[in-house]
Motif scaffolding. Structure first.
Motif, PDB file in Angstrom:
ATOM      1  N   LYS A  48      34.826  42.012  -6.170  1.00  0.00           N
ATOM      2  CA  LYS A  48      33.001  41.639  -5.765  1.00  0.00           C
ATOM      3  C   LYS A  48      32.981  41.086  -4.333  1.00  0.00           C
ATOM      4  O   LYS A  48      33.949  39.931  -3.840  1.00  0.00           O
ATOM      5  CB  LYS A  48      31.731  41.469  -6.277  1.00  0.00           C
ATOM      6  N   TYR A  49      32.093  41.289  -3.700  1.00  0.00           N
ATOM      7  CA  TYR A  49      31.683  40.581  -2.489  1.00  0.00           C
ATOM      8  C   TYR A  49      30.555  39.527  -3.326  1.00  0.00           C
ATOM      9  O   TYR A  49      29.836  39.826  -3.856  1.00  0.00           O
ATOM     10  CB  TYR A  49      30.470  41.589  -1.340  1.00  0.00           C
ATOM     11  N   ASP A  50      30.982  38.606  -2.032  1.00  0.00           N
ATOM     12  CA  ASP A  50      29.540  37.748  -2.469  1.00  0.00           C
ATOM     13  C   ASP A  50      28.341  37.558  -1.483  1.00  0.00           C
ATOM     14  O   ASP A  50      27.543  37.334  -1.635  1.00  0.00           O
ATOM     15  CB  ASP A  50      30.832  35.905  -1.903  1.00  0.00           C
ATOM     16  N   LEU A  51      28.983  37.799  -0.390  1.00  0.00           N
ATOM     17  CA  LEU A  51      27.603  38.292   0.507  1.00  0.00           C
ATOM     18  C   LEU A  51      27.386  39.419   0.794  1.00  0.00           C
ATOM     19  O   LEU A  51      28.847  40.446   1.566  1.00  0.00           O
ATOM     20  CB  LEU A  51      27.812  37.186   1.151  1.00  0.00           C
ATOM     21  N   VAL A  52      26.126  39.907   1.018  1.00  0.00           N
ATOM     22  CA  VAL A  52      26.119  41.334   2.069  1.00  0.00           C
ATOM     23  C   VAL A  52      24.943  41.725   3.174  1.00  0.00           C
ATOM     24  O   VAL A  52      23.878  40.997   2.337  1.00  0.00           O
ATOM     25  CB  VAL A  52      25.517  42.374   0.310  1.00  0.00           C
ATOM     26  N   CYS A  53      25.049  41.770   4.245  1.00  0.00           N
ATOM     27  CA  CYS A  53      23.822  42.003   5.045  1.00  0.00           C
ATOM     28  C   CYS A  53      23.151  42.607   5.442  1.00  0.00           C
ATOM     29  O   CYS A  53      24.780  44.226   5.753  1.00  0.00           O
ATOM     30  CB  CYS A  53      24.521  41.099   5.923  1.00  0.00           C
ATOM     31  N   ILE A 116      22.364  31.209  15.551  1.00  0.00           N
ATOM     32  CA  ILE A 116      23.143  30.987  14.462  1.00  0.00           C
ATOM     33  C   ILE A 116      23.154  30.281  13.876  1.00  0.00           C
ATOM     34  O   ILE A 116      23.546  30.116  12.997  1.00  0.00           O
ATOM     35  CB  ILE A 116      24.152  31.031  15.615  1.00  0.00           C
ATOM     36  N   VAL A 117      22.197  29.092  13.639  1.00  0.00           N
ATOM     37  CA  VAL A 117      22.234  27.591  13.846  1.00  0.00           C
ATOM     38  C   VAL A 117      21.319  28.029  12.283  1.00  0.00           C
ATOM     39  O   VAL A 117      21.633  27.259  10.817  1.00  0.00           O
ATOM     40  CB  VAL A 117      21.420  26.676  14.205  1.00  0.00           C
ATOM     41  N   LYS A 118      20.059  28.902  12.304  1.00  0.00           N
ATOM     42  CA  LYS A 118      19.324  29.553  11.299  1.00  0.00           C
ATOM     43  C   LYS A 118      20.133  30.114  10.267  1.00  0.00           C
ATOM     44  O   LYS A 118      19.870  29.800   9.490  1.00  0.00           O
ATOM     45  CB  LYS A 118      18.536  30.454  11.297  1.00  0.00           C
ATOM     46  N   PHE A 119      20.910  30.957  10.747  1.00  0.00           N
ATOM     47  CA  PHE A 119      22.231  32.264  10.240  1.00  0.00           C
ATOM     48  C   PHE A 119      22.673  31.103   9.128  1.00  0.00           C
ATOM     49  O   PHE A 119      23.295  31.630   7.816  1.00  0.00           O
ATOM     50  CB  PHE A 119      22.390  32.676  11.179  1.00  0.00           C
ATOM     51  N   ASP A 120      23.574  30.089  10.115  1.00  0.00           N
ATOM     52  CA  ASP A 120      24.418  29.550   9.263  1.00  0.00           C
ATOM     53  C   ASP A 120      23.353  29.137   7.877  1.00  0.00           C
ATOM     54  O   ASP A 120      24.017  28.231   6.693  1.00  0.00           O
ATOM     55  CB  ASP A 120      25.382  28.577  10.201  1.00  0.00           C
ATOM     56  N   ASN A 121      22.030  28.211   8.263  1.00  0.00           N
ATOM     57  CA  ASN A 121      21.346  27.029   7.361  1.00  0.00           C
ATOM     58  C   ASN A 121      21.242  27.835   5.826  1.00  0.00           C
ATOM     59  O   ASN A 121      21.683  27.417   4.871  1.00  0.00           O
ATOM     60  CB  ASN A 121      19.993  26.577   8.378  1.00  0.00           C
ATOM     61  N   ILE A 122      20.876  28.845   6.173  1.00  0.00           N
ATOM     62  CA  ILE A 122      20.757  30.213   5.435  1.00  0.00           C
ATOM     63  C   ILE A 122      22.047  30.456   4.206  1.00  0.00           C
ATOM     64  O   ILE A 122      21.686  29.975   3.008  1.00  0.00           O
ATOM     65  CB  ILE A 122      20.142  31.314   5.532  1.00  0.00           C
ATOM     66  N   ILE A 123      22.845  30.494   4.631  1.00  0.00           N
ATOM     67  CA  ILE A 123      24.233  30.516   3.987  1.00  0.00           C
ATOM     68  C   ILE A 123      24.884  29.616   3.086  1.00  0.00           C
ATOM     69  O   ILE A 123      24.886  29.154   1.834  1.00  0.00           O
ATOM     70  CB  ILE A 123      25.567  30.615   5.023  1.00  0.00           C
ATOM     71  N   LYS A 124      24.485  28.496   3.697  1.00  0.00           N
ATOM     72  CA  LYS A 124      24.198  26.844   2.933  1.00  0.00           C
ATOM     73  C   LYS A 124      23.484  26.995   1.714  1.00  0.00           C
ATOM     74  O   LYS A 124      23.848  26.051   0.925  1.00  0.00           O
ATOM     75  CB  LYS A 124      23.907  25.878   4.001  1.00  0.00           C
ATOM     76  N   LYS A 125      22.241  27.074   2.220  1.00  0.00           N
ATOM     77  CA  LYS A 125      21.341  27.184   0.899  1.00  0.00           C
ATOM     78  C   LYS A 125      21.197  27.944   0.119  1.00  0.00           C
ATOM     79  O   LYS A 125      21.089  27.503  -1.460  1.00  0.00           O
ATOM     80  CB  LYS A 125      19.951  27.616   2.079  1.00  0.00           C
ATOM     81  N   MET A 126      22.555  29.291   0.604  1.00  0.00           N
ATOM     82  CA  MET A 126      22.342  30.678  -0.485  1.00  0.00           C
ATOM     83  C   MET A 126      23.620  29.168  -1.573  1.00  0.00           C
ATOM     84  O   MET A 126      23.937  30.514  -2.784  1.00  0.00           O
ATOM     85  CB  MET A 126      22.852  31.611   0.118  1.00  0.00           C
ATOM     86  N   GLY A 127      23.984  28.610  -1.423  1.00  0.00           N
ATOM     87  CA  GLY A 127      25.352  27.540  -2.152  1.00  0.00           C
ATOM     88  C   GLY A 127      26.813  28.488  -1.880  1.00  0.00           C
ATOM     89  O   GLY A 127      28.025  28.861  -2.633  1.00  0.00           O
ATOM     90  N   LEU A 128      26.910  29.668  -0.440  1.00  0.00           N
ATOM     91  CA  LEU A 128      28.173  30.081  -0.148  1.00  0.00           C
ATOM     92  C   LEU A 128      29.296  29.303  -0.297  1.00  0.00           C
ATOM     93  O   LEU A 128      29.902  29.638   0.277  1.00  0.00           O
ATOM     94  CB  LEU A 128      27.728  31.663   0.270  1.00  0.00           C
TER      95      LEU A 128
END
Length: 130
Positions: A48-53, A116-128
């Motif tokens: 399974k996928y961990d993340l779907v955009c 890019i910075v905002k996107f990376d922060n979103i991924i970090k916040k999600m705990g991925l």
């Protein structure tokens, strides 16, 4: 981490693939139906996928319908809510996102052009990833 990007615009798809490839394996679907098919195939085979955009405006079925189909597939496959994939909704129109269509089934929303910075922060916040 395993990522699925649903994006019909070639330039945006390549950008997201490059951005997310540093986190793991990335697949690209060119429309909503292909995204749902890829998701179901992966989830059914324990890959399974961990993340779907999900881009909101796509051919065949839009991101809202793809979101609904992915969440329905997870329920049918018996994937508990706590274990379901994270989903980021993406749109070129900031005012074009209507959260009432997505209910609480998505995790985050980001507008193009993607910071890019905002996107990376979103991924970090999600705990991925750390």
């Amino acid at each position: 981490m395993k990522v699925l990007i649903a994006e019909d615009d070639m330039a945006s798809g390549k950008f997201l693939m490059k951005l997310l490839s540093k986190y793991g394996h990335v697949d690209l679907a060119r429309d909503g139906i292909e995204a749902v098919d890829n998701f179901v195939k992966a989830a059914s085979s324990e890959e399974k996928y961990d993340l779907v955009c999900l881009d909101i405006m796509m051919p065949k079925i839009d991101g809202y319908k793809a979101l609904e189909s992915i969440r329905n597939a997870e329920r049918k496959l018996g994937i508990p809510r706590i274990s379901r994939c994270k989903i980021i909704m993406i749109s070129a129109l900031d005012e074009g996102f209507d959260s009432s269509y997505a209910s609480d089934d998505y995790d985050e929303y980001i507008c193009k052009p993607i910071d890019i910075v905002k996107f990376d922060n979103i991924i970090k916040k999600m705990g991925l990833f750390d």
